[in-house]
Motif scaffolding. Sequence first.
Motif, PDB file in Angstrom:
ATOM      1  N   PRO A   1       0.803  -1.207   0.000  1.00  0.00           N
ATOM      2  CA  PRO A   1       0.000   0.000   0.000  1.00  0.00           C
ATOM      3  C   PRO A   1       0.849   1.276   0.000  1.00  0.00           C
ATOM      4  CG  PRO A   1       0.136  -0.878   2.216  1.00  0.00           C
ATOM      5  CD  PRO A   1       0.844  -1.858   1.321  1.00  0.00           C
ATOM      6  N   THR A   2       0.216   2.394  -0.398  1.00  0.00           N
ATOM      7  CA  THR A   2       0.850   3.711  -0.356  1.00  0.00           C
ATOM      8  C   THR A   2       0.076   4.604   0.605  1.00  0.00           C
ATOM      9  OG1 THR A   2       1.864   3.786  -2.559  1.00  0.00           O
ATOM     10  CG2 THR A   2       1.093   5.871  -1.690  1.00  0.00           C
ATOM     11  N   MET A   3       0.818   5.326   1.462  1.00  0.00           N
ATOM     12  CA  MET A   3       0.183   6.340   2.317  1.00  0.00           C
ATOM     13  C   MET A   3       0.394   7.672   1.619  1.00  0.00           C
ATOM     14  SD  MET A   3      -1.430   7.004   5.182  1.00  0.00           S
ATOM     15  CE  MET A   3      -1.083   5.577   6.238  1.00  0.00           C
ATOM     16  N   ALA A   4      -0.685   8.430   1.435  1.00  0.00           N
ATOM     17  CA  ALA A   4      -0.560   9.711   0.740  1.00  0.00           C
ATOM     18  C   ALA A   4      -1.155  10.853   1.560  1.00  0.00           C
ATOM     19  CB  ALA A   4      -1.259   9.642  -0.615  1.00  0.00           C
ATOM     20  N   LEU A   5      -0.393  11.937   1.620  1.00  0.00           N
ATOM     21  CA  LEU A   5      -0.891  13.172   2.222  1.00  0.00           C
ATOM     22  C   LEU A   5      -1.121  14.128   1.060  1.00  0.00           C
ATOM     23  CD1 LEU A   5      -1.336  15.201   4.631  1.00  0.00           C
ATOM     24  CD2 LEU A   5       1.095  15.741   4.442  1.00  0.00           C
ATOM     25  N   LEU A   6      -2.391  14.462   0.807  1.00  0.00           N
ATOM     26  CA  LEU A   6      -2.703  15.379  -0.285  1.00  0.00           C
ATOM     27  C   LEU A   6      -3.111  16.724   0.285  1.00  0.00           C
ATOM     28  CD1 LEU A   6      -4.751  13.392  -2.923  1.00  0.00           C
ATOM     29  CD2 LEU A   6      -2.293  13.716  -2.731  1.00  0.00           C
ATOM     30  N   VAL A   7      -2.405  17.768  -0.140  1.00  0.00           N
ATOM     31  CA  VAL A   7      -2.665  19.096   0.410  1.00  0.00           C
ATOM     32  C   VAL A   7      -2.789  20.101  -0.721  1.00  0.00           C
ATOM     33  CG1 VAL A   7      -2.044  20.198   2.564  1.00  0.00           C
ATOM     34  CG2 VAL A   7      -0.536  18.461   1.658  1.00  0.00           C
ATOM     35  N   SER A   8      -3.983  20.698  -0.847  1.00  0.00           N
ATOM     36  CA  SER A   8      -4.168  21.660  -1.929  1.00  0.00           C
ATOM     37  C   SER A   8      -5.135  22.738  -1.487  1.00  0.00           C
ATOM     38  CB  SER A   8      -4.706  20.943  -3.164  1.00  0.00           C
ATOM     39  OG  SER A   8      -6.032  20.505  -2.902  1.00  0.00           O
ATOM     40  N   GLY A   9      -5.572  23.564  -2.452  1.00  0.00           N
ATOM     41  CA  GLY A   9      -6.533  24.618  -2.144  1.00  0.00           C
ATOM     42  C   GLY A   9      -7.892  24.064  -1.752  1.00  0.00           C
ATOM     43  N   GLY A  10      -8.190  22.855  -2.240  1.00  0.00           N
ATOM     44  CA  GLY A  10      -9.505  22.289  -1.945  1.00  0.00           C
ATOM     45  C   GLY A  10      -9.491  21.144  -0.953  1.00  0.00           C
ATOM     46  N   HIS A  11      -8.325  20.554  -0.741  1.00  0.00           N
ATOM     47  CA  HIS A  11      -8.291  19.338   0.078  1.00  0.00           C
ATOM     48  C   HIS A  11      -7.072  19.268   0.986  1.00  0.00           C
ATOM     49  CE1 HIS A  11     -11.187  17.795  -2.840  1.00  0.00           C
ATOM     50  NE2 HIS A  11     -10.392  18.327  -3.750  1.00  0.00           N
TER      51      HIS A  11
ATOM     52  N   ARG B   1      -8.592   4.512   0.395  1.00  0.00           N
ATOM     53  CA  ARG B   1      -9.383   4.695   1.616  1.00  0.00           C
ATOM     54  C   ARG B   1      -8.992   5.999   2.276  1.00  0.00           C
ATOM     55  NH1 ARG B   1      -8.739   2.024   6.772  1.00  0.00           N
ATOM     56  NH2 ARG B   1      -6.855   1.023   5.992  1.00  0.00           N
ATOM     57  N   SER B   2      -9.980   6.746   2.745  1.00  0.00           N
ATOM     58  CA  SER B   2      -9.695   8.009   3.422  1.00  0.00           C
ATOM     59  C   SER B   2      -9.528   7.764   4.920  1.00  0.00           C
ATOM     60  CB  SER B   2     -10.847   8.988   3.187  1.00  0.00           C
ATOM     61  OG  SER B   2     -10.642  10.134   3.984  1.00  0.00           O
ATOM     62  N   LEU B   3      -8.370   8.156   5.460  1.00  0.00           N
ATOM     63  CA  LEU B   3      -8.150   8.015   6.905  1.00  0.00           C
ATOM     64  C   LEU B   3      -8.564   9.297   7.615  1.00  0.00           C
ATOM     65  CD1 LEU B   3      -4.615   6.326   7.022  1.00  0.00           C
ATOM     66  CD2 LEU B   3      -6.847   5.221   7.035  1.00  0.00           C
ATOM     67  N   GLY B   4      -8.405  10.427   6.934  1.00  0.00           N
ATOM     68  CA  GLY B   4      -8.764  11.700   7.550  1.00  0.00           C
ATOM     69  C   GLY B   4      -8.779  12.799   6.518  1.00  0.00           C
ATOM     70  N   SER B   5      -9.497  13.879   6.822  1.00  0.00           N
ATOM     71  CA  SER B   5      -9.550  14.991   5.867  1.00  0.00           C
ATOM     72  C   SER B   5      -9.849  16.292   6.608  1.00  0.00           C
ATOM     73  CB  SER B   5     -10.621  14.723   4.812  1.00  0.00           C
ATOM     74  OG  SER B   5     -11.861  14.516   5.459  1.00  0.00           O
ATOM     75  N   THR B   6      -9.954  17.372   5.843  1.00  0.00           N
ATOM     76  CA  THR B   6     -10.207  18.682   6.444  1.00  0.00           C
ATOM     77  C   THR B   6     -11.653  18.781   6.874  1.00  0.00           C
ATOM     78  OG1 THR B   6      -8.998  19.400   4.520  1.00  0.00           O
ATOM     79  CG2 THR B   6      -9.691  21.091   6.048  1.00  0.00           C
ATOM     80  N   ILE B   7     -11.888  19.283   8.071  1.00  0.00           N
ATOM     81  CA  ILE B   7     -13.283  19.464   8.471  1.00  0.00           C
ATOM     82  C   ILE B   7     -13.749  20.900   8.216  1.00  0.00           C
ATOM     83  CG2 ILE B   7     -13.320  17.556  10.109  1.00  0.00           C
ATOM     84  CD1 ILE B   7     -12.849  19.512  12.336  1.00  0.00           C
ATOM     85  N   ASP B   8     -12.817  21.781   7.854  1.00  0.00           N
ATOM     86  CA  ASP B   8     -13.220  23.143   7.470  1.00  0.00           C
ATOM     87  C   ASP B   8     -12.370  23.624   6.301  1.00  0.00           C
ATOM     88  OD1 ASP B   8     -10.796  23.908   8.923  1.00  0.00           O
ATOM     89  OD2 ASP B   8     -12.006  23.680  10.735  1.00  0.00           O
ATOM     90  N   ASP B   9     -11.474  24.585   6.525  1.00  0.00           N
ATOM     91  CA  ASP B   9     -10.651  25.110   5.434  1.00  0.00           C
ATOM     92  C   ASP B   9      -9.529  24.147   5.084  1.00  0.00           C
ATOM     93  OD1 ASP B   9     -12.132  27.235   6.275  1.00  0.00           O
ATOM     94  OD2 ASP B   9     -10.602  28.718   5.798  1.00  0.00           O
ATOM     95  N   ALA B  10      -9.312  23.941   3.793  1.00  0.00           N
ATOM     96  CA  ALA B  10      -8.145  23.163   3.373  1.00  0.00           C
ATOM     97  C   ALA B  10      -6.909  24.031   3.597  1.00  0.00           C
ATOM     98  CB  ALA B  10      -8.271  22.803   1.897  1.00  0.00           C
ATOM     99  N   ALA B  11      -5.751  23.393   3.655  1.00  0.00           N
ATOM    100  CA  ALA B  11      -4.505  24.129   3.926  1.00  0.00           C
ATOM    101  C   ALA B  11      -4.262  25.240   2.907  1.00  0.00           C
ATOM    102  CB  ALA B  11      -3.329  23.159   3.953  1.00  0.00           C
TER     103      ALA B  11
END
Length: 366
Positions: A135-145, A159-169
Amino acid sequence: MADQRDEPLVLGIETSCDETGVGIVRGTTLLADAIASSVDEHARFGGVVPEVASRAHLEAMVPTIERALKEAGVSARDLDGIAVTAGPGLAGALLVGVSAAKAYAYALGKPLYGVNHLASHICVDQLEHGALPEPTMALLVSGGHSSLLLSTDITSDVRSLGSTIDDAAGEAFDKIARVLDLGFPGGPVIDRYAREGDPASIAFPRGLTGPRDAAYDFSFSGLKTSVARWIEAKRAAGEEVPVRDVAASFQEAVVDVLTRKAVRACKDEGVDHLMIGGGVAANSRLRALAQERCESAGIRLRVPRPKLCTDNGAMVAALGAEMVARNRAASSWDLSADSSLPVTDPHVPGHHHDHVHEVSKENLYS
């Protein structure tokens, strides 16, 4: 290594936001990466205007596809498939890309693959560092996510382990840049100012890092408010705002949380490498801190070069080529754009796929 000509030649179209991206790959080799950006048209509004983006995609689409084919030195007839971002993203912008992909695929008698924007951001790393480990672990960080994703098969299982609950980074970067009057987009300019500032000068909060907080979720709205209030207080007192220190301290708060949670997820899931993608992955401090923390945790870090981190067509083509290589079902002609396509759907097959090749016995494009 397979004979290069046996590897799938795929064109990818990306229009989820304000970049019209067209990429062409053969297997995991990048042949062309053409981009037309409408960022300047949005700058005066201080953010992306969906209607402006859609119109810009419409104007840029055909010239950008032609530029990519020329750059790759291939003819449209040589393609083995056409991939397109089906979601998530701005609905109108996605529709332009999906419609164009359908038109080209239909005219050329080629299979169509509607793929997921986030899965594409992970898959693009194959163009730089070779096949993705599974498997690959990925941290995706953008204007939307801002998301932590675990993928055992990039074409079918993310599979999503976690995400932004408000503003993306990325959104937080844009908003703080606006408060500091640094312009839009905020990421690159804050990165630049932060290099000359002291990241330890102001103690801004680290969101969702308490013992009872969700281990892999992100929240940046509290940080954003805290920075904005700090700046307002300085201005109200008639003091000068130390822009470089604010930029450095804000940026440190963001990347500290991102890297800390990503390394923790790798350890918890027993994955010994981390892939970072998305526009904010171009941030120099994020790359440096991730490298430092991964090294001390014995985790291998994979980050594509900055140009492949921001939205581009190459990433869509990379995932499309993987779909073809793994014999995944093509999408049907009723493929539609889905602005909230879940990351658990790396691709959108559709209902009846075997007819794709029967469409044009006569190649309409010749």
